[in-house]
Design an enzyme around this catalytic site. Structure first.
Site, PDB file in Angstrom:
ATOM      1  N   MET A  28      12.121  -0.143  -3.446  1.00 59.93           N
ATOM      2  CA  MET A  28      13.127  -0.597  -4.877  1.00 59.93           C
ATOM      3  C   MET A  28      14.184   0.422  -5.649  1.00 59.93           C
ATOM      4  O   MET A  28      13.136   1.168  -5.483  1.00 59.93           O
ATOM      5  CB  MET A  28      12.824  -1.779  -6.033  1.00 59.93           C
ATOM      6  CG  MET A  28      11.721  -2.734  -4.461  1.00 59.93           C
ATOM      7  SD  MET A  28      11.127  -4.231  -5.520  1.00 59.93           S
ATOM      8  CE  MET A  28       9.584  -5.065  -4.402  1.00 59.93           C
ATOM      9  N   MET A  63      13.634 -13.777   3.186  1.00 59.86           N
ATOM     10  CA  MET A  63      13.400 -14.074   2.050  1.00 59.86           C
ATOM     11  C   MET A  63      13.084 -14.990   1.617  1.00 59.86           C
ATOM     12  O   MET A  63      13.335 -16.687   1.199  1.00 59.86           O
ATOM     13  CB  MET A  63      14.399 -13.103   1.108  1.00 59.86           C
ATOM     14  CG  MET A  63      14.324 -11.548   0.473  1.00 59.86           C
ATOM     15  SD  MET A  63      12.292 -10.949   1.314  1.00 59.86           S
ATOM     16  CE  MET A  63      11.917 -11.298  -0.096  1.00 59.86           C
ATOM     17  N   SER A  71       2.234  -6.317   2.615  1.00 61.32           N
ATOM     18  CA  SER A  71       2.864  -5.285   1.083  1.00 61.32           C
ATOM     19  C   SER A  71       1.934  -5.077   0.624  1.00 61.32           C
ATOM     20  O   SER A  71       1.169  -4.981  -0.529  1.00 61.32           O
ATOM     21  CB  SER A  71       3.508  -6.309   0.781  1.00 61.32           C
ATOM     22  OG  SER A  71       4.223  -5.748  -0.254  1.00 61.32           O
ATOM     23  N   ASP A  99       7.414  -1.472   0.916  1.00 61.11           N
ATOM     24  CA  ASP A  99       8.621  -1.881  -0.021  1.00 61.11           C
ATOM     25  C   ASP A  99       9.648  -0.838  -0.953  1.00 61.11           C
ATOM     26  O   ASP A  99       9.152  -0.492  -1.964  1.00 61.11           O
ATOM     27  CB  ASP A  99       8.120  -3.253  -1.320  1.00 61.11           C
ATOM     28  CG  ASP A  99       7.841  -4.378  -0.350  1.00 61.11           C
ATOM     29  OD1 ASP A  99       8.616  -4.737   0.295  1.00 61.11           O
ATOM     30  OD2 ASP A  99       6.725  -4.792  -0.822  1.00 61.11           O
ATOM     31  N   MET A 148      15.427  -2.787  -0.196  1.00 60.55           N
ATOM     32  CA  MET A 148      15.694  -3.456  -1.270  1.00 60.55           C
ATOM     33  C   MET A 148      16.750  -2.448  -2.314  1.00 60.55           C
ATOM     34  O   MET A 148      17.309  -2.276  -3.265  1.00 60.55           O
ATOM     35  CB  MET A 148      14.736  -4.763  -2.291  1.00 60.55           C
ATOM     36  CG  MET A 148      14.362  -5.050  -1.299  1.00 60.55           C
ATOM     37  SD  MET A 148      13.150  -5.813  -2.230  1.00 60.55           S
ATOM     38  CE  MET A 148      11.723  -4.943  -1.337  1.00 60.55           C
ATOM     39  N   ASP A 193       8.718 -13.521   3.597  1.00 64.08           N
ATOM     40  CA  ASP A 193       8.477 -12.366   2.884  1.00 64.08           C
ATOM     41  C   ASP A 193       8.415 -12.746   0.861  1.00 64.08           C
ATOM     42  O   ASP A 193      10.027 -13.378   0.651  1.00 64.08           O
ATOM     43  CB  ASP A 193       9.548 -11.112   2.853  1.00 64.08           C
ATOM     44  CG  ASP A 193       9.109 -10.355   2.306  1.00 64.08           C
ATOM     45  OD1 ASP A 193       7.671  -9.683   1.369  1.00 64.08           O
ATOM     46  OD2 ASP A 193       9.397  -8.829   1.678  1.00 64.08           O
ATOM     47  N   HIS A 223       3.776  -3.215   5.171  1.00 62.92           N
ATOM     48  CA  HIS A 223       4.569  -3.189   4.678  1.00 62.92           C
ATOM     49  C   HIS A 223       5.179  -2.587   3.061  1.00 62.92           C
ATOM     50  O   HIS A 223       3.920  -3.146   2.695  1.00 62.92           O
ATOM     51  CB  HIS A 223       5.022  -4.994   4.474  1.00 62.92           C
ATOM     52  CG  HIS A 223       6.353  -5.685   3.951  1.00 62.92           C
ATOM     53  ND1 HIS A 223       7.243  -6.384   4.823  1.00 62.92           N
ATOM     54  CD2 HIS A 223       7.005  -5.668   2.628  1.00 62.92           C
ATOM     55  CE1 HIS A 223       8.511  -6.527   4.126  1.00 62.92           C
ATOM     56  NE2 HIS A 223       7.839  -6.285   3.062  1.00 62.92           N
ATOM     57  N   HIS A 244      10.880  -2.304   3.969  1.00 63.88           N
ATOM     58  CA  HIS A 244      11.834  -3.021   3.136  1.00 63.88           C
ATOM     59  C   HIS A 244      12.756  -2.511   2.529  1.00 63.88           C
ATOM     60  O   HIS A 244      11.498  -2.159   1.762  1.00 63.88           O
ATOM     61  CB  HIS A 244      10.512  -4.168   3.202  1.00 63.88           C
ATOM     62  CG  HIS A 244      11.967  -5.855   2.553  1.00 63.88           C
ATOM     63  ND1 HIS A 244      11.674  -6.586   1.341  1.00 63.88           N
ATOM     64  CD2 HIS A 244      13.672  -5.951   2.666  1.00 63.88           C
ATOM     65  CE1 HIS A 244      12.562  -7.412   0.851  1.00 63.88           C
ATOM     66  NE2 HIS A 244      13.368  -6.871   1.523  1.00 63.88           N
TER      67      HIS A 244
HETATM   68  C1  DX5 Z   1       9.173  -9.280  -3.171  1.00 66.18           C
HETATM   69  C2  DX5 Z   1       8.388  -7.825  -1.824  1.00 66.18           C
HETATM   70  C3  DX5 Z   1       7.484  -8.676  -1.502  1.00 66.18           C
HETATM   71  C4  DX5 Z   1       6.061  -9.171  -1.830  1.00 66.18           C
HETATM   72  C5  DX5 Z   1       5.427 -10.301  -1.552  1.00 66.18           C
HETATM   73  O1  DX5 Z   1      10.221  -8.509  -3.285  1.00 66.18           O
HETATM   74  O2  DX5 Z   1       9.628  -7.691  -1.182  1.00 66.18           O
HETATM   75  O3  DX5 Z   1       7.032  -7.888   0.214  1.00 66.18           O
HETATM   76  O4  DX5 Z   1       5.598  -7.708  -2.129  1.00 66.18           O
HETATM   77  O5  DX5 Z   1       4.466 -10.000  -2.515  1.00 66.18           O
HETATM   78  P1  DX5 Z   1       3.714 -11.736  -2.413  1.00 66.18           P
HETATM   79  O6  DX5 Z   1       3.233 -11.478  -0.491  1.00 66.18           O
HETATM   80  O7  DX5 Z   1       2.658 -11.370  -3.319  1.00 66.18           O
HETATM   81  O8  DX5 Z   1       5.174 -12.311  -2.655  1.00 66.18           O
HETATM   82 ZN    ZN Z   2       9.089  -6.976   1.074  1.00 68.59          ZN
END
Ligand code: DX5
Ligand code: ZN
Length: 228
Positions: free
Chosen positions: A35, A135, A8, A33, A66, A173, A31, A64
């Protein structure tokens, strides 16, 4: 069974994303993210940045989302060429129609559930998805601790995909490290997102260590143990 390690880039250096992408070439997918500061209390990047990442990344993008209102925004990520687009069950008004739309554009369609969201209502529509993301932390931030209480959802999903012979990937994740990847793999996960545990060290070394740890623990090991 094949397994995938998806670093990620939430834990990467945002000022040097191209070199960070190069540092994880030995992984399977990257990956990303997204948000929106509404679905989760954090804000990262949107479509223009993801589009540019798509243009320069040596690895396919595992996006991903969110975000609220994925019906409105998710197709755009498929249109710029993301290999996989994950949206959250809690945010979607019609997951099946959205998944079909993503597949029509050419992306893999993926459904995510937060730690407190039960998976049972989605088992009967599992065939509509190419991946389910369980998750293993509350979404929003990297560096949190792995929540083992989410593992029963993987057991249910793994049983269901076997019963119907579905080729659906099971992704975890959040809090994935060399210490926690084994229990997730044993429960049925085959696709592992890791942010801080990859970028807090030499990424290529961390990826190799995660891969080795995952390979020692697969759902078939669970079967072997059960049948003994
Ligand atoms: C959190 C993200 C993850 C995050 C995971 O909401 O969706 O993808 O980057 O980070 P680690 O591996 O540090 O928990
Ligand atoms: Zn993620």
């Amino acid at each position: 069974m094949s397994q995938r390690i998806n670093p990620s880039i939430l834990s990467a250096d945002f000022a040097n994303l191209q070199s960070e992408l190069d540092s994880i070439r030995s992984a399977d997918l990257v990956h990303v993210d997204v948000m929106d500061n509404h679905f989760v209390p954090n804000l990262t990047m949107g479509l223009p940045v993801v589009q540019r990442l798509q243009e320069v990344s040596p690895l396919p993008l595992d996006v991903h989302l969110m975000i609220e209102d994925p019906e409105r925004w998710a197709p755009g990520y498929a249109e710029v060429g993301a290999y996989s687009v994950t949206f959250h069950a809690e945010a979607s008004t019609d997951p099946v129609t959205l998944a079909r739309g993503l597949r029509d554009i050419g992306a893999r369609a993926s459904l995510a559930v937060k730690p407190g969201t039960p998976i049972e209502p989605y088992l009967e529509i599992l065939h509509e998805f190419d991946q389910v993301l369980v998750m293993t932390v509350e979404p929003g931030f990297g560096g949190q601790a792995f929540m083992a209480e989410t593992l029963p959802k993987l057991l249910l999903l793994d049983a269901e995909r076997r019963r119907h012979g579905l080729d659906v990937w099971l992704q975890v994740d959040g809090g994935v490290t060399v210490e926690t990847i084994g229990v997730a793999a044993t429960a049925g996960a085959d696709t592992f997102v890791a942010g801080s545990s990859v970028f807090n060290g030499v990424p290529a070394d961390r990826i190799a260590e995660l891969r080795a740890a995952a390979q020692q623990h697969t759902a078939s090991h669970r079967d072997d143990t059960l049948s003994r």
